[in-house]
Design a protein around this motif. Structure first.
Motif, PDB file in Angstrom:
ATOM      1  N   THR A 110      37.597  42.721  33.981  1.00 59.45           N
ATOM      2  CA  THR A 110      38.258  43.529  32.955  1.00 59.45           C
ATOM      3  C   THR A 110      39.646  42.937  32.746  1.00 59.45           C
ATOM      4  O   THR A 110      39.932  41.817  33.183  1.00 59.45           O
ATOM      5  N   SER A 111      40.515  43.733  32.126  1.00 61.24           N
ATOM      6  CA  SER A 111      41.846  43.192  31.832  1.00 61.24           C
ATOM      7  C   SER A 111      42.664  42.957  33.091  1.00 61.24           C
ATOM      8  O   SER A 111      43.500  42.063  33.128  1.00 61.24           O
ATOM      9  N   ASP A 112      42.421  43.783  34.144  1.00 65.48           N
ATOM     10  CA  ASP A 112      43.246  43.638  35.338  1.00 65.48           C
ATOM     11  C   ASP A 112      42.447  43.661  36.625  1.00 65.48           C
ATOM     12  O   ASP A 112      42.984  43.942  37.688  1.00 65.48           O
ATOM     13  N   SER A 113      41.114  43.412  36.573  1.00 62.76           N
ATOM     14  CA  SER A 113      40.300  43.416  37.796  1.00 62.76           C
ATOM     15  C   SER A 113      39.105  42.490  37.621  1.00 62.76           C
ATOM     16  O   SER A 113      38.755  42.100  36.501  1.00 62.76           O
ATOM     17  N   VAL A 114      38.488  42.143  38.748  1.00 63.51           N
ATOM     18  CA  VAL A 114      37.283  41.326  38.735  1.00 63.51           C
ATOM     19  C   VAL A 114      36.313  41.921  39.752  1.00 63.51           C
ATOM     20  O   VAL A 114      36.730  42.411  40.820  1.00 63.51           O
ATOM     21  N   THR A 115      35.007  41.914  39.439  1.00 63.99           N
ATOM     22  CA  THR A 115      33.973  42.464  40.316  1.00 63.99           C
ATOM     23  C   THR A 115      32.956  41.384  40.638  1.00 63.99           C
ATOM     24  O   THR A 115      32.455  40.711  39.722  1.00 63.99           O
ATOM     25  N   TYR A 153      42.028  32.727  36.442  1.00 64.06           N
ATOM     26  CA  TYR A 153      41.734  32.812  37.869  1.00 64.06           C
ATOM     27  C   TYR A 153      40.517  31.967  38.203  1.00 64.06           C
ATOM     28  O   TYR A 153      39.593  31.832  37.389  1.00 64.06           O
ATOM     29  N   PHE A 154      40.532  31.408  39.434  1.00 69.92           N
ATOM     30  CA  PHE A 154      39.379  30.696  39.983  1.00 69.92           C
ATOM     31  C   PHE A 154      38.828  31.534  41.140  1.00 69.92           C
ATOM     32  O   PHE A 154      39.588  31.972  42.006  1.00 69.92           O
ATOM     33  N   LYS A 212      39.600  34.563  32.581  1.00 70.58           N
ATOM     34  CA  LYS A 212      40.945  34.924  32.151  1.00 70.58           C
ATOM     35  C   LYS A 212      40.963  36.421  31.913  1.00 70.58           C
ATOM     36  O   LYS A 212      40.045  36.975  31.315  1.00 70.58           O
ATOM     37  N   THR A 213      41.992  37.084  32.422  1.00 71.54           N
ATOM     38  CA  THR A 213      42.085  38.522  32.218  1.00 71.54           C
ATOM     39  C   THR A 213      42.197  38.808  30.730  1.00 71.54           C
ATOM     40  O   THR A 213      42.940  38.150  30.002  1.00 71.54           O
ATOM     41  N   ALA A 214      41.443  39.795  30.280  1.00 73.64           N
ATOM     42  CA  ALA A 214      41.334  40.070  28.840  1.00 73.64           C
ATOM     43  C   ALA A 214      42.426  41.034  28.378  1.00 73.64           C
ATOM     44  O   ALA A 214      42.979  41.803  29.149  1.00 73.64           O
ATOM     45  N   ASP A 215      42.750  40.988  27.010  1.00 72.11           N
ATOM     46  CA  ASP A 215      43.667  41.928  26.390  1.00 72.11           C
ATOM     47  C   ASP A 215      43.420  41.869  24.893  1.00 72.11           C
ATOM     48  O   ASP A 215      42.562  41.125  24.414  1.00 72.11           O
ATOM     49  N   CYS A 216      44.142  42.699  24.134  1.00 66.58           N
ATOM     50  CA  CYS A 216      44.085  42.665  22.675  1.00 66.58           C
ATOM     51  C   CYS A 216      45.454  42.242  22.150  1.00 66.58           C
ATOM     52  O   CYS A 216      46.480  42.766  22.604  1.00 66.58           O
ATOM     53  N   GLY A 217      45.467  41.317  21.183  1.00 69.76           N
ATOM     54  CA  GLY A 217      46.723  40.778  20.671  1.00 69.76           C
ATOM     55  C   GLY A 217      47.381  41.696  19.661  1.00 69.76           C
ATOM     56  O   GLY A 217      47.102  42.897  19.575  1.00 69.76           O
ATOM     57  N   SER A 218      48.211  41.104  18.860  1.00 72.28           N
ATOM     58  CA  SER A 218      48.982  41.895  17.900  1.00 72.28           C
ATOM     59  C   SER A 218      48.091  42.342  16.757  1.00 72.28           C
ATOM     60  O   SER A 218      47.090  41.708  16.430  1.00 72.28           O
TER      61      SER A 218
END
Length: 844
Positions: free
Chosen positions: A539-544, A599-600, A621-627
């Motif tokens: 997700t934007s700030d975690s990995v499973t 991240y690796f 790469k941690t995901a997000d939404c831009g402008s």
């Protein structure tokens, strides 16, 4: 039946040929009272007497019988009725048929009997039995028996299996004899024995009939007439004998007992043992029954033992029963031991056997159960080792001994009982070397490049010898160290090794004594796990990291459900986070990752003191939404970066609104603001309709929205105009069709007038036809090929004027209506329609 009034005085019934009134029914009926009713009986068909079968007689004076009359069936010759036939009369029934006519069948001939000894019940006359007849055979008195010694009457049935039956004859018998002493008679199911019938006398336990050698406990005696009257002569008797019981009590020792266990005194009975062997052994001795006697056998060899039991019979005559037992072995000798090596707490020995003991070595090679080795360990516990036949030539290790001491070892041979059982133990002395026991303090630390091994120091150990072997005991390397530690590198992953550590003590003379070794199984670092065994989601700030389904199979040779260390590294190679996917857990989530960072992910099998080889899983790469561009939005709602699953409230400036379409009703609503959500794919969606992706938002003023509304109204007017034009076209088509149908009616009327005026037309006289107008309609062909009806276009065709008769059928209601004298012009295609019936009318 007829009914007659009083004026008819009498009625006489006369039947036609082959008919008659039933038996005992009157012929004439008189009218007795006014209005009385007379019931006239029916004449019934006569029954014709059938042709007689062979050997069968029908007793009837008439060939035809009335209802109720009978004839009788008789059997002749050797035929009889089956026992199931109880009535030989046959009655004429209504309808001219007889009831069941009994059939005469074959009989069974029986053999002649002696009536003074054998009785039949019931008595049989003529010597023949009817089918199914049962006769009982018994004897005239209780001194006689049927064959096979039975006094129970026999039942014999005549059936189709055998036309000739032999009746068993009763025979003279013997009385059952008295039971002889020390024996039991076989049971007899009756009170007497028939001639030649045997009876068995069986000696009780420890009794036998006298024979040359061995035991004979059963004897048969017959019922005979040798001495006149039938008798059973028992002329043999049972004599007591002793059974041999033996056991070994040590090497070369053999204890023998002549056992008689009937709990009876035997004062005149003695037991003599004779022992002989192939090697020259010859011993004998006499003893009372049930008294043990021990013999010392000089050599180990198979022996033959005769057990002779002597006793006096009823007449005072000495009788002897001799039993012979072969291959009886004395107790075996036990081997000595030779010491091979010594250590601080153990010694190795080998067992040796005397090569001159040929028979003993042969028995040991084939039948040895085990060698038992007994000694006392350093804690005073008695230790017993069992050495199997397969291991008898191997070196034997005696463990847990006290260092630098002499130890007493007892070695015993154990064979099956039939080969001598257990011998006397052989006593030996063995010696242990100096040294101390290595403590169990091994610690192993494994990484992906090396293995460190440490252990607790051993008192008086000057150095340590370390051996590393594979599981096939192939030596990998040998190291000597003065410190209780060692380091190994370049070990193969997922490879099992055996580690042996020997403490070495050096005395003042420089002699070296290796202590007991500490042996441990170790493994090289685990191999890198397969990347296909894991699924990575972020997700934007975690990995499973999740175990894949295939990873449920055992991938690790050392653990079927291993734990894994997950290494998370930033793109610069800096370790960002470590965590462990524990055994039994399906997934692991690492939270609080940096946004917009690459991240690796690497993973390695976790160990208690380290980890195995790493495996690269993926890069993410941690995901997000831009402008997002927002026209006429309030300044406080402007945004250019939003985390995944985060909502943003967008509000318009005063005087502007946003058109929002309702996803359920499709209606457009004007709102002053909207809530957006970042979906993790660098996309904004409407929080109320997440299937709707929002790429831009514009807040409009009222005038701009009015212009859009006006443009939308113009489109609606254009659509309405097109619909109106299409409606006018449809109306015109309907009018044209009605005009063509009216023209058809006019043509039909004109054709009718032409026919009435006598105009000539071809002769088209045809048989009446019926056509039904259904959805599938019809297609038919006239006989004269002048008139055809087609279903495809609902039309009729002809070549001249003709008067027709039509049946119009309604395909919906099923109502039909005939229309006569309908005329039409055959030169034209036309339809005839009756609106009173249906719009789906028949066509000609």
């Amino acid at each position: 039946k007829q009914w007659y009034q009083r004026r008819v005085r009498a009625v006489t019934v006369k039947c036609i040929e082959d008919y008659a009134l039933p038996k005992d029914v009157p012929v004439t009926y008189n009218c007795l009272d006014e209005n009385a009713l007379i019931t006239i009986p029916e004449c019934s068909m006569l029954c014709v007497v059938p042709q007689e079968p062979q050997d069968t007689i029908y007793t009837s004076t008439e060939t035809k019988l009335r209802v109720g009359e009978t004839f009788t069936v008789h059997c002749s010759g050797d035929l009889k009725f089956p026992v199931t036939v109880t009535n030989s009369q046959v009655e004429c029934l209504t309808g001219g048929a007889f009831g069941d006519i009994p059939q005469c069948v074959e009989t069974c001939a029986i053999s002649a009997i002696d009536p003074t000894t054998t009785v039949l019940s019931p008595a049989i006359v003529g010597g023949r039995l009817a089918q199914g007849q049962v006769v009982t055979v018994s004897c005239a008195d209780d001194t006689l028996l049927l064959p096979y010694g039975t006094d129970t009457p026999w039942s014999i049935t005549c059936d189709n299996t055998d036309p000739n039956i032999d009746i068993p004859a009763c025979q003279r018998t013997c009385a059952i004899p008295a039971t002889p002493p020390n024996a039991d008679l076989s049971p007899i199911n009756h009170s007497r024995m028939s001639l030649r019938q045997p009876i068995t006398a069986t000696c009780k336990d420890f009794y036998s009939y006298e024979v040359a050698r061995g035991v004979d406990r059963e004897e048969e005696f017959l019922c005979t007439e040798e001495s006149g009257a039938p008798t059973v002569n028992i002329n043999k008797f049972c004599h007591v004998y002793a059974q041999l019981s033996h056991r070994t009590t040590g090497t070369g020792k053999l204890e023998l007992t002549g056992k008689i266990s009937d709990n009876q005194p035997h004062p005149d009975t003695t037991v003599l043992f004779l022992i002989t062997g192939a090697g020259g052994t010859s011993l004998q001795n006499e003893v009372d029954p049930n008294t043990p006697l021990e013999f010392q056998i000089p050599t180990y060899e198979p022996l033959t033992i005769e057990t002779r039991t002597s006793s006096l019979d009823q007449g005072g005559v000495k009788r002897t029963i001799t039993l012979i037992n072969d291959n009886i072995y004395p107790g075996p000798p036990s081997p000595p031991a030779v010491q091979r090596t010594s250590a601080s707490s153990k010694v190795n020995i080998s067992l040796v056997q005397d090569p001159t003991q040929t028979e003993l070595n042969k028995v040991i090679a084939e039948h040895l159960i085990k060698y038992t080795i007994q000694y006392t360990d350093r804690d005073g516990l008695e230790i017993n080792l069992d050495i199997s036949k397969e291991k008898r030539s191997d070196e034997i290790t005696l463990n847990a001994l006290t260092p630098a001491q002499a130890h007493t070892v007892l070695i015993t041979t154990v064979l099956p009982e039939e080969y001598g059982g257990v011998g006397d133990p052989n006593t030996q002395l063995v010696y242990t070397g100096p040294g101390k026991v290595v403590p169990n303090s091994l610690v192993t630390k494994v990484t992906e490049s090396l293995m460190d091994i440490t252990w607790g120091a051993v008192d008086q150990a000057a150095e340590y010898k370390v051996k590393l072997t594979d599981l096939s005991t192939n030596l990998i390397r040998t190291e000597t160290t003065t410190e209780p530690k060692i380091e190994f590198t370049k070990l193969q992953s997922n490879t099992q090794y055996s580690l042996l550590i020997y403490p070495v003590r050096i005395n003042s003379e420089g002699l070296r004594y290796e202590g007991d070794s500490l042996e441990s199984a170790i493994s090289g670092p685990p191999a890198a796990p397969s990347a296909s065994d894991f699924v990575v989601t972020n997700t934007s700030d975690s990995v499973t990291i999740t175990r894949a389904g295939s990873q449920q199979q055992a991938r690790s040779p050392r653990n079927t459900d291993p734990a894994y260390i997950v290494f998370l590294e930033l793109d610069q190679g800096v370790r960002a986070a470590n965590d462990t996917l524990q055994a039994g857990e399906q997934s692991l989530t690492i939270p609080n990752l940096q946004p917009s960072s690459e991240y690796f992910i690497k993973v390695a099998e976790a160990l208690g003191t380290g980890y195995g080889m790493k495996s690269y899983l993926s890069t993410f790469k941690t995901a997000d939404c831009g402008s997002m561009e927002c026209s006429n939005c309030q300044e406080t709602t402007q945004f250019d970066y939003v985390l995944v699953d985060t909502t943003v409230e967008v509000k318009c400036l005063d005087g502007t609104t946003i058109d929002v379409r309702d996803p359920d009703t499709n209606e457009v609503n004007k709102v002053s603001g909207i809530t957006l959500r970042c979906n993790g794919n660098d996309q904004y969606v409407d929080a109320n309709d997440q299937a709707k992706i929002v790429k831009a938002i514009e807040c409009l003023k009222a005038e701009e929205q009015k212009d859009e509304a006006a443009a939308g109204g113009t489109i609606y007017y254009i659509i309405a105009g097109v619909v109106l034009v299409l409606a006018l076209v449809i109306v015109l088509v309907v009018i044209i069709i009605r005009r063509r149908r009216n023209q058809g009616s006019y043509n039909a009327k004109k054709a009718k007038d032409t026919s009435k005026n006598g105009s000539t037309s071809p002769d088209m006289t045809i048989s009446p036809k019926t056509f039904v107008n259904d959805d599938a309609f019809f297609e038919n062909k006239w006989d004269n090929d002048l008139l055809r009806a087609q279903s495809g276009r609902s039309k009729a065709t002809s070549y001249g004027s003709q008067e027709l008769r039509m049946t119009i059928a309604d395909s919906d209601s099923g109502i039909t209506e005939d229309v006569d004298n309908t005329y039409f012009n055959p030169a034209l295609y036309s339809t005839v329609e009756d609106d009173a019936v249906s719009t789906k009318s028949a066509l000609v």
